[in-house]
Design a protein around this motif. Structure first.
Motif, PDB file in Angstrom:
ATOM      1  N   ARG A  73       0.841  -1.206   0.000  1.00  0.00           N
ATOM      2  CA  ARG A  73       0.000   0.000   0.000  1.00  0.00           C
ATOM      3  C   ARG A  73       0.874   1.255   0.000  1.00  0.00           C
ATOM      4  O   ARG A  73       0.562   2.247  -0.655  1.00  0.00           O
ATOM      5  CB  ARG A  73      -0.938   0.004   1.212  1.00  0.00           C
ATOM      6  N   ALA A  74       1.973   1.197   0.754  1.00  0.00           N
ATOM      7  CA  ALA A  74       2.887   2.343   0.789  1.00  0.00           C
ATOM      8  C   ALA A  74       3.505   2.585  -0.593  1.00  0.00           C
ATOM      9  O   ALA A  74       3.639   3.729  -1.030  1.00  0.00           O
ATOM     10  CB  ALA A  74       3.978   2.119   1.833  1.00  0.00           C
ATOM     11  N   ARG A  75       3.876   1.520  -1.274  1.00  0.00           N
ATOM     12  CA  ARG A  75       4.449   1.674  -2.626  1.00  0.00           C
ATOM     13  C   ARG A  75       3.453   2.301  -3.593  1.00  0.00           C
ATOM     14  O   ARG A  75       3.845   2.982  -4.535  1.00  0.00           O
ATOM     15  CB  ARG A  75       4.895   0.312  -3.160  1.00  0.00           C
ATOM     16  N   TYR A 106      15.744  11.870  -4.019  1.00  0.00           N
ATOM     17  CA  TYR A 106      14.681  11.091  -3.381  1.00  0.00           C
ATOM     18  C   TYR A 106      13.425  11.906  -3.081  1.00  0.00           C
ATOM     19  O   TYR A 106      12.369  11.325  -2.810  1.00  0.00           O
ATOM     20  CB  TYR A 106      15.195  10.469  -2.080  1.00  0.00           C
ATOM     21  N   LEU A 107      13.529  13.223  -3.090  1.00  0.00           N
ATOM     22  CA  LEU A 107      12.401  14.073  -2.711  1.00  0.00           C
ATOM     23  C   LEU A 107      11.886  14.874  -3.904  1.00  0.00           C
ATOM     24  O   LEU A 107      12.637  15.227  -4.808  1.00  0.00           O
ATOM     25  CB  LEU A 107      12.820  15.054  -1.612  1.00  0.00           C
ATOM     26  N   ASP A 108      10.600  15.173  -3.861  1.00  0.00           N
ATOM     27  CA  ASP A 108       9.995  16.111  -4.808  1.00  0.00           C
ATOM     28  C   ASP A 108       9.853  17.495  -4.170  1.00  0.00           C
ATOM     29  O   ASP A 108       9.964  18.519  -4.840  1.00  0.00           O
ATOM     30  CB  ASP A 108       8.610  15.614  -5.242  1.00  0.00           C
ATOM     31  N   ILE A 109       9.601  17.513  -2.869  1.00  0.00           N
ATOM     32  CA  ILE A 109       9.387  18.761  -2.141  1.00  0.00           C
ATOM     33  C   ILE A 109      10.193  18.712  -0.846  1.00  0.00           C
ATOM     34  O   ILE A 109      10.183  17.696  -0.142  1.00  0.00           O
ATOM     35  CB  ILE A 109       7.893  18.970  -1.816  1.00  0.00           C
ATOM     36  N   ALA A 119      28.361   8.050   6.224  1.00  0.00           N
ATOM     37  CA  ALA A 119      26.958   8.447   6.109  1.00  0.00           C
ATOM     38  C   ALA A 119      26.817   9.955   6.282  1.00  0.00           C
ATOM     39  O   ALA A 119      27.476  10.563   7.121  1.00  0.00           O
ATOM     40  CB  ALA A 119      26.120   7.725   7.160  1.00  0.00           C
ATOM     41  N   ALA A 120      25.934  10.540   5.483  1.00  0.00           N
ATOM     42  CA  ALA A 120      25.602  11.954   5.634  1.00  0.00           C
ATOM     43  C   ALA A 120      24.272  12.125   6.342  1.00  0.00           C
ATOM     44  O   ALA A 120      24.079  13.080   7.094  1.00  0.00           O
ATOM     45  CB  ALA A 120      25.551  12.638   4.273  1.00  0.00           C
ATOM     46  N   GLY A 121      23.355  11.207   6.102  1.00  0.00           N
ATOM     47  CA  GLY A 121      22.034  11.337   6.702  1.00  0.00           C
ATOM     48  C   GLY A 121      21.250  10.055   6.600  1.00  0.00           C
ATOM     49  O   GLY A 121      21.746   9.021   6.121  1.00  0.00           O
ATOM     50  N   GLU A 122      20.013  10.147   7.058  1.00  0.00           N
ATOM     51  CA  GLU A 122      19.136   8.965   7.099  1.00  0.00           C
ATOM     52  C   GLU A 122      17.787   9.288   6.484  1.00  0.00           C
ATOM     53  O   GLU A 122      17.226  10.362   6.716  1.00  0.00           O
ATOM     54  CB  GLU A 122      18.985   8.519   8.545  1.00  0.00           C
ATOM     55  N   LEU A 123      17.301   8.374   5.686  1.00  0.00           N
ATOM     56  CA  LEU A 123      15.995   8.509   5.044  1.00  0.00           C
ATOM     57  C   LEU A 123      15.276   7.184   5.160  1.00  0.00           C
ATOM     58  O   LEU A 123      15.794   6.147   4.731  1.00  0.00           O
ATOM     59  CB  LEU A 123      16.167   8.893   3.572  1.00  0.00           C
ATOM     60  N   ILE A 124      14.084   7.185   5.730  1.00  0.00           N
ATOM     61  CA  ILE A 124      13.313   5.972   6.042  1.00  0.00           C
ATOM     62  C   ILE A 124      14.221   4.851   6.557  1.00  0.00           C
ATOM     63  O   ILE A 124      14.170   3.714   6.114  1.00  0.00           O
ATOM     64  CB  ILE A 124      12.419   5.503   4.877  1.00  0.00           C
ATOM     65  N   ALA A 125      15.074   5.235   7.538  1.00  0.00           N
ATOM     66  CA  ALA A 125      15.951   4.322   8.275  1.00  0.00           C
ATOM     67  C   ALA A 125      17.110   3.776   7.453  1.00  0.00           C
ATOM     68  O   ALA A 125      17.819   2.877   7.905  1.00  0.00           O
ATOM     69  CB  ALA A 125      15.157   3.170   8.894  1.00  0.00           C
ATOM     70  N   HIS A 126      17.342   4.292   6.266  1.00  0.00           N
ATOM     71  CA  HIS A 126      18.488   3.906   5.448  1.00  0.00           C
ATOM     72  C   HIS A 126      19.550   4.998   5.517  1.00  0.00           C
ATOM     73  O   HIS A 126      19.233   6.184   5.389  1.00  0.00           O
ATOM     74  CB  HIS A 126      18.081   3.704   3.989  1.00  0.00           C
ATOM     75  N   GLU A 153      14.759   3.910  -3.230  1.00  0.00           N
ATOM     76  CA  GLU A 153      14.349   3.936  -4.640  1.00  0.00           C
ATOM     77  C   GLU A 153      12.839   3.789  -4.769  1.00  0.00           C
ATOM     78  O   GLU A 153      12.220   4.418  -5.646  1.00  0.00           O
ATOM     79  CB  GLU A 153      15.063   2.838  -5.428  1.00  0.00           C
ATOM     80  N   GLU A 154      12.241   2.974  -3.916  1.00  0.00           N
ATOM     81  CA  GLU A 154      10.778   2.847  -3.939  1.00  0.00           C
ATOM     82  C   GLU A 154      10.126   4.147  -3.477  1.00  0.00           C
ATOM     83  O   GLU A 154       9.086   4.549  -4.008  1.00  0.00           O
ATOM     84  CB  GLU A 154      10.347   1.670  -3.062  1.00  0.00           C
ATOM     85  N   LEU A 155      10.734   4.784  -2.493  1.00  0.00           N
ATOM     86  CA  LEU A 155      10.219   6.079  -2.041  1.00  0.00           C
ATOM     87  C   LEU A 155      10.289   7.095  -3.178  1.00  0.00           C
ATOM     88  O   LEU A 155       9.363   7.878  -3.392  1.00  0.00           O
ATOM     89  CB  LEU A 155      11.028   6.571  -0.849  1.00  0.00           C
ATOM     90  N   LYS A 156      11.392   7.091  -3.913  1.00  0.00           N
ATOM     91  CA  LYS A 156      11.586   8.024  -5.025  1.00  0.00           C
ATOM     92  C   LYS A 156      10.499   7.863  -6.084  1.00  0.00           C
ATOM     93  O   LYS A 156      10.129   8.830  -6.763  1.00  0.00           O
ATOM     94  CB  LYS A 156      12.959   7.793  -5.656  1.00  0.00           C
ATOM     95  N   ALA A 157       9.971   6.649  -6.237  1.00  0.00           N
ATOM     96  CA  ALA A 157       8.968   6.379  -7.271  1.00  0.00           C
ATOM     97  C   ALA A 157       7.580   6.898  -6.915  1.00  0.00           C
ATOM     98  O   ALA A 157       6.701   6.961  -7.781  1.00  0.00           O
ATOM     99  CB  ALA A 157       8.899   4.872  -7.539  1.00  0.00           C
TER     100      ALA A 157
END
Length: 323
Positions: free
Chosen positions: A202-204, A301-304, A242-249, A272-276
């Motif tokens: 559902r998240a995808r 990875y972000l649009d906004i 590492a520079a940062g974290e996004l959805i625990a990655h 990559e799934e988040l990017k989609a």
């Protein structure tokens, strides 16, 4: 001479009409009434004034610097939009609340009945949800983008998904799995469970994603506090570059996934799934978030992005540096 006089008269008429319209603030109908000219004639004179270059419209805004920073961030990173709020305080939490309000307003302008929204955990997402003040119910579904966290109720993804759904009067799904598995094998087992797989599917399929951006190189960082046993601690994080974290990655300064053990044990969507997802919104404020934001923007990875002016300026400076 007669033609010259006619030309001068027309120029004076154009000038007078333009002054009445743009400086005195009269409508074209009011100008026609005062001058005895027909409404179509007034319209033609205004148009001719534009064509001759007699009119220059300049918009001055107290937010001009913010608009320019938003545009510069978007151009430097490929964002579709940046949302930058004034840095009204030296306390990051105050600025985060302001950014949260702006994101909340934006979401309500783009949200449609039938949408699915996926969310991460964290204080940034919480700030958005707290600021939401919808004026109607939305037929939407809210789902977690990651596994959950024990002992951190108010920033846990399941709690936030339930809160967001409640605010919008929609429905929420919960994920019954930890954010980090004990091993890659256990992670694969958890991801294969029907209850977990259905939530992440559902998240995808979400149209909107709302995520926080994490700093990682401090023992006070949220990511460090989420560590599973045997993850390598702060020294291991530093060695991962590492520079940062996004959805625990963990993401490096160039926007790539780090070679780090926990990245293989995350129960979540992949970056990559988040990017989609069609509209992925990230929120973060504070100097310690500038490097994480820049790395994640480089990864596309972000649009906004929503942040405050001081942080956004720092991020822009980082993006201009060669990597």
């Amino acid at each position: 001479m007669a033609k010259d006089n006619e030309g001068d008269q027309r120029l004076r008429r154009i000038h007078r009409v333009l002054v009445m319209h743009y400086i005195e603030g009269l409508s074209q109908a009011e100008i026609a009434k005062r001058t005895g000219l027909s409404h179509p004639m007034v319209n033609r004179l205004v148009k001719e004034g534009h064509e001759r270059g007699y009119v220059r419209i300049e918009v001055k805004s107290p937010r001009q610097d913010l608009f320019e920073l938003e545009q510069a961030l978007a151009e430097a990173s490929g964002l579709s939009e940046a949302i930058v709020v004034p840095s009204a305080s030296d306390q990051d939490g105050v600025n985060l609340q302001a950014a949260g309000r702006s994101v909340a307003d934006h979401i309500l302008t783009v949200l449609r009945d039938g949408d699915t929204i996926c969310v991460s955990g964290g204080v940034g997402v919480s700030a958005v949800i707290q600021a939401l003040a919808p004026t109607r119910a939305y037929d939407v579904t809210v789902v977690p983008a990651t596994g959950g966290v024990q002992g951190k109720h108010f920033v846990d993804v399941n709690h936030l998904a339930a809160q967001l759904a409640s605010k919008l009067q929609g429905r929420a799904f919960q994920i019954h799995a930890p954010i980090f598995a004990a091993s890659r094998t256990e992670r694969d087992v958890l991801m294969s469970l029907q209850s977990v797989g259905e939530v992440l599917d559902r998240a995808r399929g979400a149209r909107i994603a709302l995520v926080g951006i994490g700093s990682v190189l401090s023992e006070t960082s949220t990511y460090f506090s989420l560590h599973a046993p045997g993850a390598g601690g702060l020294d291991g994080l530093r060695q991962s570059r590492a520079a940062g974290e996004l959805i625990a990655h963990l993401i490096d300064a160039d926007g790539r996934l780090c070679d780090y053990p926990l990245n293989e044990r995350v129960v979540a969507l992949s970056p990559e799934e988040l990017k989609a997802i069609p509209m992925t919104i990230g929120i973060a404020t504070g100097a310690h978030k500038a490097e994480p934001i820049a790395g994640i923007l480089r990864g596309g990875y972000l649009d906004i992005l929503a942040t405050d002016e001081a942080t956004g300026t720092h991020v822009l400076d980082i993006l201009k540096r060669p990597t």
